[in-house]
Design an enzyme around this catalytic site. Sequence first.
Site, PDB file in Angstrom:
ATOM      1  N   LYS A 281       1.389  -0.922   0.395  1.00  0.00           N
ATOM      2  CA  LYS A 281       0.299   0.045  -0.271  1.00  0.00           C
ATOM      3  C   LYS A 281       1.124   1.278  -0.114  1.00  0.00           C
ATOM      4  CE  LYS A 281      -4.535  -1.708   2.609  1.00  0.00           C
ATOM      5  NZ  LYS A 281      -4.832  -1.602   1.909  1.00  0.00           N
ATOM      6  N   ARG A 355     -10.931 -11.456   1.502  1.00  0.00           N
ATOM      7  CA  ARG A 355     -11.306 -12.915   0.700  1.00  0.00           C
ATOM      8  C   ARG A 355     -10.465 -13.679   0.681  1.00  0.00           C
ATOM      9  NH1 ARG A 355     -11.928  -8.729  -4.540  1.00  0.00           N
ATOM     10  NH2 ARG A 355     -11.642  -7.471  -2.786  1.00  0.00           N
TER      11      ARG A 355
HETATM   12  N1  BES Z   1      -8.008  -3.459   3.995  1.00  0.00           N
HETATM   13  C1  BES Z   1      -8.425  -3.296   2.509  1.00  0.00           C
HETATM   14  C2  BES Z   1      -9.346  -2.413   2.531  1.00  0.00           C
HETATM   15  C3  BES Z   1      -9.949  -0.977   2.952  1.00  0.00           C
HETATM   16  C4  BES Z   1      -9.400  -0.064   2.253  1.00  0.00           C
HETATM   17  C5  BES Z   1     -10.176  -1.053   4.596  1.00  0.00           C
HETATM   18  C6  BES Z   1      -9.520   1.497   3.242  1.00  0.00           C
HETATM   19  C7  BES Z   1     -10.014   0.098   4.932  1.00  0.00           C
HETATM   20  C8  BES Z   1      -9.939   1.363   4.625  1.00  0.00           C
HETATM   21  C9  BES Z   1      -8.493  -4.746   1.932  1.00  0.00           C
HETATM   22  O1  BES Z   1      -7.630  -5.151   2.068  1.00  0.00           O
HETATM   23  C10 BES Z   1      -8.089  -4.294   0.586  1.00  0.00           C
HETATM   24  O2  BES Z   1      -6.865  -3.148   0.605  1.00  0.00           O
HETATM   25  N2  BES Z   1      -8.513  -3.327  -0.488  1.00  0.00           N
HETATM   26  C11 BES Z   1      -8.235  -3.804  -1.912  1.00  0.00           C
HETATM   27  C12 BES Z   1      -8.863  -4.445  -2.718  1.00  0.00           C
HETATM   28  C13 BES Z   1      -8.259  -3.704  -4.337  1.00  0.00           C
HETATM   29  C14 BES Z   1      -6.935  -4.432  -4.293  1.00  0.00           C
HETATM   30  C15 BES Z   1      -9.020  -4.916  -5.321  1.00  0.00           C
HETATM   31  C16 BES Z   1      -8.877  -1.664  -1.997  1.00  0.00           C
HETATM   32  O3  BES Z   1      -9.963  -1.132  -1.290  1.00  0.00           O
HETATM   33  O4  BES Z   1      -8.560  -1.783  -2.561  1.00  0.00           O
HETATM   34 MN    MN Z   2      -5.845  -4.889   1.344  1.00  0.00          MN
END
Ligand code: BES
Ligand code: MN
Length: 502
Positions: A281, A355
């Site tokens: 991230k 997931r």
């Molecule tokens: N934990 C995150 C989702 C999230 C983002 C929760 C911001 C709370 C605040 C999840 O694991 C994630 O990183 N999801 C990605 C999915 C993408 C790579 C398809 C996202 O939402 O960017």
């Molecule tokens: Mn994630």
Amino acid sequence: MDFSTKPLDAKSNFTGSKTACIVVGIYENKKLTPEAEALNASGAITAAVKSGDITGKVGSTLVLRNSAGVAAERIVLVGLGVAPAAKAKQTISNPVFAKVALSTANCLSHLSAADAIITLGVHADNQNAAIRSLVLSLRASAYRCDELKSKPETKTTGVGKITIIVTDATSAKHSLAQSVAIANGIDLTKKLADLPGNFCTPTYLATTAKKIATEFKLSAEILERKQCQALKMGSFLSVTNGSDEPPKFIILKHMGGKAKDAPVVLVGKGITFDSGGISLKAGAGMDEMKYDMGGAASVLGTMRAIAELKLKLNVIAVVPSCENMPNGRATKPGDIVTSMSGQTIEVLNTDAEGRLILCDALTYAERFNPAAVIDVATLTGACITSLGHHTSGLFTRHDAKHDDLANEILTAGIDTGDTAWRMPIGEAYNDQLKSNFADMANIGGSAAGSITAACFLERFTKQYTWAHLDIAGTAWKSGAAKGATGRPVALLTTFLINRAAA
Ligand code: BES
Ligand code: MN
Ligand code: ZN
């Protein structure tokens, strides 16, 4: 904070009540409630209203001290908005009362008063919701997460003892017990999500589950990595590859119903820190990914609440927990893993890890022959884009059985103000998960990200009735009031209370 309720009756004597605060309502257009009228012998309240010091608008408050003829040290005036029509069935709607409760709690939290009597015209038709709003708001205003500060911050003393004046004393006792249990669950959930990743590890979550089990006589079982390997949880374990913290697969059982009754299973995402893994991230705000176990925290908080209430229902919590970290052994984009269900997954993005841990937990849940399974997860940023921070995303299949489950969940949300909104899933979106090399990919492209995530989970839930709550936007507040919200504990607990009563 100690709560009690007291019936409003002919003997109620507000002028003679010896208390640090008495809280009463004021309407807009300078109208007093009967309770304010009773305390107005000296004319101090009319004077305050006339002067414009309090408008009576929802959210307005004013503290009057040492009113002649009133035994209470303070009268706290709270705006109730426009006075209802004389024949109105409900005096104040639940959402408006929730705002009134919030402003009451805010006002009291700034006073150094030992106790308070709250008489806001809590009438029989909205008594249960009103008591819950008051208890949850007052407890929220008292919540702190400061155990990691070297010196405790100077605290206002806060109101320790609260008496709520009600019309129906018998049902009020019941409502109060439920509200306090929900508040206790919310506090636990907030604390777990607020604690950073170096304190709240998978092991810490497992220990918390065991503590709940000991305190309330539930049963807890923790599966270690070896046991997860034996169960062929290849998808869950692939997420832990880059982390030095051992994964834990937590099962907590509250068997308050009949032995042969099918349980409700709550599955909570327990990523104690989500760095994204190799699909790292961006740095800004990454600290907030300590709350990526918000689903797990709310499931444990809900278990605490129903255990305290000795709810007559079988409920099983299943929490897969690990960190998502990069290192030389971490799962790489393109790697293909085999889930416990046997379905293979091409990991195109290691940041779509929620997931990957949930799918094995959903397969594991089959063994309980559940009446329903609800998974709760901070799953997608896309859900925040769709629904913001006000409503959780609710996803289920679209058939009569699932419509019923969805409506039960939505109703519990409306009742508590912990609202959810139903989103679609289905064939068209499922096409986005196609992989050339495995049974499916773990991402579906940038369009409809929260929906394709739900479609992915749905493939592991064919054996039972299932719903998914995406709480990425609702479990946490950013900005000055940064911290966990304790959602959706109120929704889940109320859903279960309603089920037990059905
Ligand atoms: N934990 C995150 C989702 C999230 C983002 C929760 C911001 C709370 C605040 C999840 O694991 C994630 O990183 N999801 C990605 C999915 C993408 C790579 C398809 C996202 O939402 O960017
Ligand atoms: Mn994630
Ligand atoms: Zn995540």
